[in-house]
Design a protein around this motif. Structure first.
Motif, PDB file in Angstrom:
ATOM      1  N   ASN A 100      62.613  76.935  41.768  1.00 17.56           N
ATOM      2  CA  ASN A 100      61.803  77.631  40.760  1.00 17.56           C
ATOM      3  C   ASN A 100      62.475  78.959  40.418  1.00 17.56           C
ATOM      4  O   ASN A 100      62.592  79.839  41.275  1.00 17.56           O
ATOM      5  CB  ASN A 100      60.388  77.856  41.291  1.00 17.56           C
ATOM      6  CG  ASN A 100      59.394  78.173  40.190  1.00 17.56           C
ATOM      7  OD1 ASN A 100      59.746  78.182  39.016  1.00 17.56           O
ATOM      8  ND2 ASN A 100      58.153  78.446  40.569  1.00 17.56           N
TER       9      ASN A 100
ATOM     10  N   LYS B 112      63.248  74.153  37.970  1.00 20.08           N
ATOM     11  CA  LYS B 112      62.197  74.578  37.043  1.00 20.08           C
ATOM     12  C   LYS B 112      62.526  76.001  36.630  1.00 20.08           C
ATOM     13  O   LYS B 112      62.662  76.884  37.479  1.00 20.08           O
ATOM     14  CB  LYS B 112      60.834  74.523  37.718  1.00 20.08           C
ATOM     15  CG  LYS B 112      59.694  75.054  36.848  1.00 20.08           C
ATOM     16  CD  LYS B 112      58.390  75.117  37.623  1.00 20.08           C
ATOM     17  CE  LYS B 112      57.284  75.743  36.779  1.00 20.08           C
ATOM     18  NZ  LYS B 112      56.010  75.881  37.537  1.00 20.08           N
TER      19      LYS B 112
ATOM     20  N   TYR C 222      58.323  81.997  42.999  1.00 16.41           N
ATOM     21  CA  TYR C 222      59.702  81.789  42.549  1.00 16.41           C
ATOM     22  C   TYR C 222      60.668  81.824  43.731  1.00 16.41           C
ATOM     23  O   TYR C 222      60.504  82.588  44.683  1.00 16.41           O
ATOM     24  CB  TYR C 222      60.099  82.849  41.532  1.00 16.41           C
ATOM     25  CG  TYR C 222      59.331  82.746  40.237  1.00 16.41           C
ATOM     26  CD1 TYR C 222      59.593  81.721  39.342  1.00 16.41           C
ATOM     27  CD2 TYR C 222      58.328  83.665  39.925  1.00 16.41           C
ATOM     28  CE1 TYR C 222      58.894  81.611  38.153  1.00 16.41           C
ATOM     29  CE2 TYR C 222      57.618  83.564  38.744  1.00 16.41           C
ATOM     30  CZ  TYR C 222      57.898  82.534  37.866  1.00 16.41           C
ATOM     31  OH  TYR C 222      57.189  82.419  36.698  1.00 16.41           O
TER      32      TYR C 222
ATOM     33  N   THR D  57      61.782  79.371  34.049  1.00 20.04           N
ATOM     34  CA  THR D  57      60.975  80.113  33.087  1.00 20.04           C
ATOM     35  C   THR D  57      61.803  81.287  32.600  1.00 20.04           C
ATOM     36  O   THR D  57      62.278  82.091  33.404  1.00 20.04           O
ATOM     37  CB  THR D  57      59.677  80.635  33.725  1.00 20.04           C
ATOM     38  OG1 THR D  57      58.920  79.530  34.226  1.00 20.04           O
ATOM     39  CG2 THR D  57      58.847  81.397  32.699  1.00 20.04           C
TER      40      THR D  57
ATOM     41  N   GLU E 237      60.761  76.480  30.073  1.00 18.57           N
ATOM     42  CA  GLU E 237      59.652  77.240  29.497  1.00 18.57           C
ATOM     43  C   GLU E 237      60.134  78.619  29.043  1.00 18.57           C
ATOM     44  O   GLU E 237      60.931  79.261  29.736  1.00 18.57           O
ATOM     45  CB  GLU E 237      58.533  77.408  30.530  1.00 18.57           C
ATOM     46  CG  GLU E 237      57.319  78.150  29.999  1.00 18.57           C
ATOM     47  CD  GLU E 237      56.236  78.306  31.042  1.00 18.57           C
ATOM     48  OE1 GLU E 237      55.269  79.054  30.764  1.00 18.57           O
ATOM     49  OE2 GLU E 237      56.346  77.706  32.129  1.00 18.57           O
TER      50      GLU E 237
ATOM     51  N   LEU F 158      62.900  82.346  37.810  1.00 21.61           N
ATOM     52  CA  LEU F 158      62.408  83.232  36.762  1.00 21.61           C
ATOM     53  C   LEU F 158      63.593  84.025  36.240  1.00 21.61           C
ATOM     54  O   LEU F 158      64.226  84.773  36.992  1.00 21.61           O
ATOM     55  CB  LEU F 158      61.343  84.183  37.305  1.00 21.61           C
ATOM     56  CG  LEU F 158      60.797  85.214  36.306  1.00 21.61           C
ATOM     57  CD1 LEU F 158      60.018  84.519  35.190  1.00 21.61           C
ATOM     58  CD2 LEU F 158      59.912  86.248  37.009  1.00 21.61           C
TER      59      LEU F 158
ATOM     60  N   ALA G  52      58.608  82.321  27.959  1.00 21.62           N
ATOM     61  CA  ALA G  52      57.459  83.227  27.869  1.00 21.62           C
ATOM     62  C   ALA G  52      57.906  84.446  27.071  1.00 21.62           C
ATOM     63  O   ALA G  52      58.762  85.210  27.517  1.00 21.62           O
ATOM     64  CB  ALA G  52      56.993  83.633  29.261  1.00 21.62           C
TER      65      ALA G  52
END
Length: 410
Positions: free
Chosen positions: A18, A50, A102, A52, A72, A20, A74
């Protein structure tokens, strides 16, 4: 290894990492950092992570474009970075870090270094910061250095990723950071640039380029540090018979107004030289123009303002399209253009550039050898490799899904 140093790019079993990633530049604005953020996020997604991405909205509606991406996005309210934005970025980062569990927090560019550093204690995640070159010099003012020290930006648990060996060396010279927390990881090139463009003959007909013309192409913003004037001076030094056979295609938006007007004026005065300023072009058109060309030429030079060429992604894109390069040995360019393997690397002087152009223009076999090397080098420097090395993702050395490469350039 001290306890405050996280494991360095160790492959993580399975998928689901995960990430970010925070960036102050992203589509629809054009820029090298935006390209980096978009491409490394897409590559990490293809490798099973994954991702973001937190990015500015530039006061535009971007939802439809964002939904087409394999990760994704944001959006936050804002545009290109100003120091006035720092408090908002700090609060934004704190909220973002708390928003999910994360494994990696990645500041893609320097405006998020301080916000991420101040949020570091809120998460056990690995903390990465990427340096691209110019910002290393720009952060040497007393006020910015004080802010960097006060926030402990490059303190414990922070790993620094440089986009080239040059950028890594520059960073080491400017900041006293444990060398075990600094790595040079070259950028990648999208599979898009290996794709099939229009046929060479078709493109040449469209641009009225005879089959016997030697076509040299430059793709870059027309600005002093990119060295278009050196290329022009180099062309003027060629023997008449060779110069008469060359067409120089200049692709890219205008930079400094006085520089552009002077360059255009000098180009018009150049004797028996076919020079065409094509302005900014779409990626599809640039790929077509590569197919119609015989070699790439971009001759940057050192800039007294402190701006540097951290890597030189455009050389890889041209190489992916099968073009060898004439390039100057400045900044991180030697990582993008391998001397005598993917192109000819010379000092930033008109005489040296002229000799390189003459050598490449006169020798079809040399162009073919260097073109093969350029294509192979570009293939090796994929974005999947860049993402896997940066984040510690498993990587087999193959493209995960070529069809999903984004294929946009700065």
């Amino acid at each position: 290894m001290p306890a405050d140093l996280p494991p360095r790019r160790r492959p993580i079993e399975g998928t689901g990492l995960n990430i970010l990633l925070l960036t102050s530049e992203f589509a629809p604005a054009m820029g090298g950092i935006g390209t980096y953020a978009r491409e490394i996020a897409a590559a990490a997604s293809r490798l099973g992570a994954k991702v973001t991405v937190v990015a500015p909205d530039y006061a535009r509606q971007t939802a439809d474009d964002d939904r087409s991406l394999p990760f994704e996005v944001a959006r936050y309210s804002g545009g290109l970075h100003s120091m006035r934005d720092m408090p908002r970025k700090i609060m934004l980062t704190r909220r973002g870090v708390r928003g999910d569990r994360y494994d990696v927090i990645h500041a893609a560019d320097w405006p998020f270094f301080i916000p991420v550093a101040l949020s570091r204690w809120r998460t056990p995640a690995r903390v990465l910061m990427t340096v691209h070159g110019t910002e290393i010099n720009e952060t040497q003012t007393p006020l910015k250095r004080m802010a960097i020290r006060g926030a402990g930006v490059f303190g414990p648990r922070t790993e620094v990723v440089a986009n080239s060996r040059f950028t890594e060396t520059l960073f080491r010279e400017r900041f006293a950071v444990d060398p075990r927390r600094i790595s040079a990881i070259n950028l990648g090139v999208s599979e898009y640039w290996f794709g099939a463009p229009r046929k060479r003959r078709e493109v040449r007909l469209a641009y009225r380029l005879a089959e016997d013309r030697l076509v040299m192409i430059t793709v870059a913003r027309i600005t002093r540090r990119k060295g278009h004037h050196l290329t022009l001076a180099a062309l003027s030094r060629l023997p008449d018979d060779l110069r008469n056979r060359i067409t120089w295609l200049v692709v890219g938006p205008d930079g400094e107004a006085d520089y552009v007007s002077g360059l255009r004026r000098d180009a018009e005065a150049a004797a028996a030289c076919d020079i065409r300023f094509l302005g900014p072009q779409s990626n599809e058109d640039i790929r077509d123009l590569y197919a119609a060309s015989d070699f790439f030429c971009l001759t940057g030079l050192p800039d007294t303002s402190g701006r540097v060429e951290g890597f030189g992604l455009v050389y890889l894109e041209a190489g992916a399209a099968g073009l060898p390069s004439v390039a100057t040995d400045v900044g991180g360019v030697p990582d993008a253009v391998l001397a005598d393997e993917t192109g000819i690397l010379v000092p930033p002087s008109a005489e040296s550039i002229s000799q390189a152009i003459a050598e490449l223009a006169a020798d079809r076999d040399l162009r073919a050898i260097l073109a093969a090397g350029a294509s192979s080098h570009a293939r090796a420097l994929s974005w999947e490799r860049c993402a896997a090395t940066t984040y510690g993702l498993p990587y087999t050395g193959r493209q995960a899904s070529a069809a999903r490469n984004i294929g946009l350039t700065a």
